[in-house]
Write a protein that holds these residues in place. Structure first.
Motif, PDB file in Angstrom:
ATOM      1  N   LEU A  44       0.824  -1.209   0.000  1.00  0.00           N
ATOM      2  CA  LEU A  44       0.000   0.000   0.000  1.00  0.00           C
ATOM      3  C   LEU A  44       0.857   1.257   0.000  1.00  0.00           C
ATOM      4  O   LEU A  44       0.621   2.188  -0.789  1.00  0.00           O
ATOM      5  CB  LEU A  44      -0.936  -0.004   1.208  1.00  0.00           C
ATOM      6  N   SER A  45       1.874   1.306   0.849  1.00  0.00           N
ATOM      7  CA  SER A  45       2.708   2.507   0.921  1.00  0.00           C
ATOM      8  C   SER A  45       3.490   2.715  -0.370  1.00  0.00           C
ATOM      9  O   SER A  45       3.682   3.854  -0.807  1.00  0.00           O
ATOM     10  CB  SER A  45       3.655   2.446   2.120  1.00  0.00           C
ATOM     11  N   SER A  46       3.928   1.645  -1.019  1.00  0.00           N
ATOM     12  CA  SER A  46       4.644   1.815  -2.286  1.00  0.00           C
ATOM     13  C   SER A  46       3.704   2.342  -3.370  1.00  0.00           C
ATOM     14  O   SER A  46       4.121   3.132  -4.221  1.00  0.00           O
ATOM     15  CB  SER A  46       5.309   0.518  -2.729  1.00  0.00           C
ATOM     16  N   LYS A  47       2.430   1.948  -3.346  1.00  0.00           N
ATOM     17  CA  LYS A  47       1.470   2.500  -4.306  1.00  0.00           C
ATOM     18  C   LYS A  47       1.241   3.981  -4.041  1.00  0.00           C
ATOM     19  O   LYS A  47       1.167   4.787  -4.983  1.00  0.00           O
ATOM     20  CB  LYS A  47       0.142   1.742  -4.229  1.00  0.00           C
ATOM     21  N   ILE A  48       1.128   4.369  -2.765  1.00  0.00           N
ATOM     22  CA  ILE A  48       0.932   5.777  -2.418  1.00  0.00           C
ATOM     23  C   ILE A  48       2.146   6.598  -2.848  1.00  0.00           C
ATOM     24  O   ILE A  48       2.012   7.673  -3.445  1.00  0.00           O
ATOM     25  CB  ILE A  48       0.660   5.925  -0.907  1.00  0.00           C
ATOM     26  N   ILE A  49       3.346   6.090  -2.560  1.00  0.00           N
ATOM     27  CA  ILE A  49       4.567   6.802  -2.944  1.00  0.00           C
ATOM     28  C   ILE A  49       4.655   6.919  -4.457  1.00  0.00           C
ATOM     29  O   ILE A  49       5.030   7.968  -4.993  1.00  0.00           O
ATOM     30  CB  ILE A  49       5.805   6.095  -2.354  1.00  0.00           C
ATOM     31  N   PHE A  50       4.295   5.866  -5.175  1.00  0.00           N
ATOM     32  CA  PHE A  50       4.316   5.915  -6.635  1.00  0.00           C
ATOM     33  C   PHE A  50       3.370   7.001  -7.154  1.00  0.00           C
ATOM     34  O   PHE A  50       3.730   7.775  -8.045  1.00  0.00           O
ATOM     35  CB  PHE A  50       3.941   4.554  -7.218  1.00  0.00           C
ATOM     36  N   LEU A  51       2.172   7.082  -6.596  1.00  0.00           N
ATOM     37  CA  LEU A  51       1.233   8.122  -7.027  1.00  0.00           C
ATOM     38  C   LEU A  51       1.765   9.516  -6.719  1.00  0.00           C
ATOM     39  O   LEU A  51       1.604  10.440  -7.529  1.00  0.00           O
ATOM     40  CB  LEU A  51      -0.133   7.909  -6.377  1.00  0.00           C
ATOM     41  N   LEU A  52       2.409   9.690  -5.565  1.00  0.00           N
ATOM     42  CA  LEU A  52       2.998  10.986  -5.238  1.00  0.00           C
ATOM     43  C   LEU A  52       4.117  11.354  -6.213  1.00  0.00           C
ATOM     44  O   LEU A  52       4.214  12.504  -6.654  1.00  0.00           O
ATOM     45  CB  LEU A  52       3.526  10.982  -3.804  1.00  0.00           C
ATOM     46  N   VAL A  53       4.948  10.390  -6.545  1.00  0.00           N
ATOM     47  CA  VAL A  53       6.045  10.649  -7.478  1.00  0.00           C
ATOM     48  C   VAL A  53       5.505  11.020  -8.849  1.00  0.00           C
ATOM     49  O   VAL A  53       5.955  11.992  -9.469  1.00  0.00           O
ATOM     50  CB  VAL A  53       6.984   9.421  -7.559  1.00  0.00           C
ATOM     51  N   VAL A  54       4.532  10.267  -9.330  1.00  0.00           N
ATOM     52  CA  VAL A  54       3.951  10.576 -10.634  1.00  0.00           C
ATOM     53  C   VAL A  54       3.286  11.946 -10.601  1.00  0.00           C
ATOM     54  O   VAL A  54       3.388  12.727 -11.564  1.00  0.00           O
ATOM     55  CB  VAL A  54       2.963   9.463 -11.071  1.00  0.00           C
ATOM     56  N   SER A  55       2.625  12.294  -9.494  1.00  0.00           N
ATOM     57  CA  SER A  55       2.003  13.617  -9.368  1.00  0.00           C
ATOM     58  C   SER A  55       3.055  14.720  -9.384  1.00  0.00           C
ATOM     59  O   SER A  55       2.876  15.742 -10.067  1.00  0.00           O
ATOM     60  CB  SER A  55       1.191  13.712  -8.071  1.00  0.00           C
ATOM     61  N   LEU A  56       4.135  14.538  -8.648  1.00  0.00           N
ATOM     62  CA  LEU A  56       5.202  15.546  -8.631  1.00  0.00           C
ATOM     63  C   LEU A  56       5.818  15.727 -10.011  1.00  0.00           C
ATOM     64  O   LEU A  56       6.066  16.853 -10.445  1.00  0.00           O
ATOM     65  CB  LEU A  56       6.287  15.161  -7.625  1.00  0.00           C
ATOM     66  N   VAL A  57       6.060  14.644 -10.697  1.00  0.00           N
ATOM     67  CA  VAL A  57       6.624  14.731 -12.045  1.00  0.00           C
ATOM     68  C   VAL A  57       5.627  15.401 -12.982  1.00  0.00           C
ATOM     69  O   VAL A  57       5.988  16.245 -13.798  1.00  0.00           O
ATOM     70  CB  VAL A  57       7.043  13.338 -12.556  1.00  0.00           C
ATOM     71  N   GLY A  58       4.346  15.051 -12.850  1.00  0.00           N
ATOM     72  CA  GLY A  58       3.315  15.686 -13.686  1.00  0.00           C
ATOM     73  C   GLY A  58       3.226  17.185 -13.440  1.00  0.00           C
ATOM     74  O   GLY A  58       3.123  17.976 -14.394  1.00  0.00           O
ATOM     75  N   VAL A  59       3.285  17.602 -12.179  1.00  0.00           N
ATOM     76  CA  VAL A  59       3.256  19.033 -11.858  1.00  0.00           C
ATOM     77  C   VAL A  59       4.491  19.720 -12.423  1.00  0.00           C
ATOM     78  O   VAL A  59       4.405  20.834 -12.964  1.00  0.00           O
ATOM     79  CB  VAL A  59       3.135  19.238 -10.332  1.00  0.00           C
ATOM     80  N   GLY A  60       5.654  19.068 -12.322  1.00  0.00           N
ATOM     81  CA  GLY A  60       6.881  19.647 -12.885  1.00  0.00           C
ATOM     82  C   GLY A  60       6.788  19.813 -14.387  1.00  0.00           C
ATOM     83  O   GLY A  60       7.199  20.840 -14.934  1.00  0.00           O
ATOM     84  N   ILE A  61       6.233  18.825 -15.065  1.00  0.00           N
ATOM     85  CA  ILE A  61       6.069  18.926 -16.523  1.00  0.00           C
ATOM     86  C   ILE A  61       5.070  20.022 -16.861  1.00  0.00           C
ATOM     87  O   ILE A  61       5.266  20.797 -17.822  1.00  0.00           O
ATOM     88  CB  ILE A  61       5.655  17.555 -17.108  1.00  0.00           C
ATOM     89  N   TYR A  62       4.019  20.142 -16.086  1.00  0.00           N
ATOM     90  CA  TYR A  62       3.030  21.207 -16.314  1.00  0.00           C
ATOM     91  C   TYR A  62       3.661  22.591 -16.128  1.00  0.00           C
ATOM     92  O   TYR A  62       3.471  23.481 -16.952  1.00  0.00           O
ATOM     93  CB  TYR A  62       1.839  21.030 -15.373  1.00  0.00           C
ATOM     94  N   PHE A  63       4.432  22.771 -15.050  1.00  0.00           N
ATOM     95  CA  PHE A  63       5.097  24.061 -14.838  1.00  0.00           C
ATOM     96  C   PHE A  63       6.094  24.372 -15.950  1.00  0.00           C
ATOM     97  O   PHE A  63       6.214  25.513 -16.382  1.00  0.00           O
ATOM     98  CB  PHE A  63       5.795  24.099 -13.479  1.00  0.00           C
ATOM     99  N   SER A  64       6.824  23.346 -16.403  1.00  0.00           N
ATOM    100  CA  SER A  64       7.755  23.600 -17.501  1.00  0.00           C
ATOM    101  C   SER A  64       6.996  23.958 -18.773  1.00  0.00           C
ATOM    102  O   SER A  64       7.433  24.821 -19.544  1.00  0.00           O
ATOM    103  CB  SER A  64       8.656  22.385 -17.731  1.00  0.00           C
ATOM    104  N   TRP A  65       5.829  23.347 -19.003  1.00  0.00           N
ATOM    105  CA  TRP A  65       5.022  23.702 -20.165  1.00  0.00           C
ATOM    106  C   TRP A  65       4.566  25.163 -20.063  1.00  0.00           C
ATOM    107  O   TRP A  65       4.579  25.888 -21.067  1.00  0.00           O
ATOM    108  CB  TRP A  65       3.815  22.771 -20.257  1.00  0.00           C
ATOM    109  N   LEU A  66       4.171  25.588 -18.860  1.00  0.00           N
ATOM    110  CA  LEU A  66       3.784  26.992 -18.673  1.00  0.00           C
ATOM    111  C   LEU A  66       4.944  27.926 -18.999  1.00  0.00           C
ATOM    112  O   LEU A  66       4.752  28.978 -19.644  1.00  0.00           O
ATOM    113  CB  LEU A  66       3.309  27.235 -17.239  1.00  0.00           C
TER     114      LEU A  66
END
Length: 170
Positions: free
Chosen positions: A90-112
């Motif tokens: 369970l914790s590895s799934k939560i951490i994976f979702l957080l990592v993917v979210s952080l990377v997605g936010v970083g890609i979004y900010f770079s797109w901006l």
């Protein structure tokens, strides 16, 4: 479970041969040694049973209690390990979702930042500026999007290389 362990051990014994190295012990001999070690481990901590005919009633009752306590201990240990593995999943799934979210936010900010850079503007917009004040730090640069994208992808790469890999331990 023992056939699975034996099959894994057979695979490990053949790795040096597949890599062009000579095994110091014949694979059959190594497997036999490993199976023997597994058998010894299974019986090492088990209570020693005394012939019930040699014991009185109190001794037989004590032996039954010791045996029951041993199996209760093993059962509780198994349940604990099962709960630990469930929590780690369970914790590895939560951490994976957080990592993917952080990377997605970083890609979004770079797109901006890229979008803002492509809109163009005056020379004041294309200069790198850094302002530090009591209210905070302000950084603007035409390459800020590239920096954010690089950091996001580097973070994701490091996660995949050092955190995500699953290694089996025998």
């Amino acid at each position: 479970m023992r056939p699975v362990v034996v099959m894994l051990l057979m695979g490990l014994c053949c790795v040096p041969l597949a890599m062009g190295q000579e095994a110091s012990v014949a694979p059959d001999g190594r497997i036999a040694e490993m199976v023997k070690a597994l058998d010894e481990e299974e019986t090492r901590f088990a209570p020693v049973m005394i012939d019930p005919a040699r014991l009185d009633e109190q001794g037989r009752a004590s032996q039954r209690r010791a045996l029951q306590a041993y199996y209760d201990y093993r059962s509780e240990g198994f349940d604990h390990r099962r709960r630990v593995f469930a929590w780690q999943l369970l914790s590895s799934k939560i951490i994976f979702l957080l990592v993917v979210s952080l990377v997605g936010v970083g890609i979004y900010f770079s797109w901006l930042q890229f979008r803002q850079g492509f809109k163009g503007g005056s020379d004041a917009d294309t200069r790198t500026t850094l302002e530090a004040s009591p209210s905070g730090i302000k950084l603007s640069s035409p390459v800020l999007g590239v920096i954010i994208l690089t950091l996001s992808l580097l973070f994701f790469y490091l996660y995949l290389v050092y955190v995500y890999p699953i290694e089996e331990i025998l």
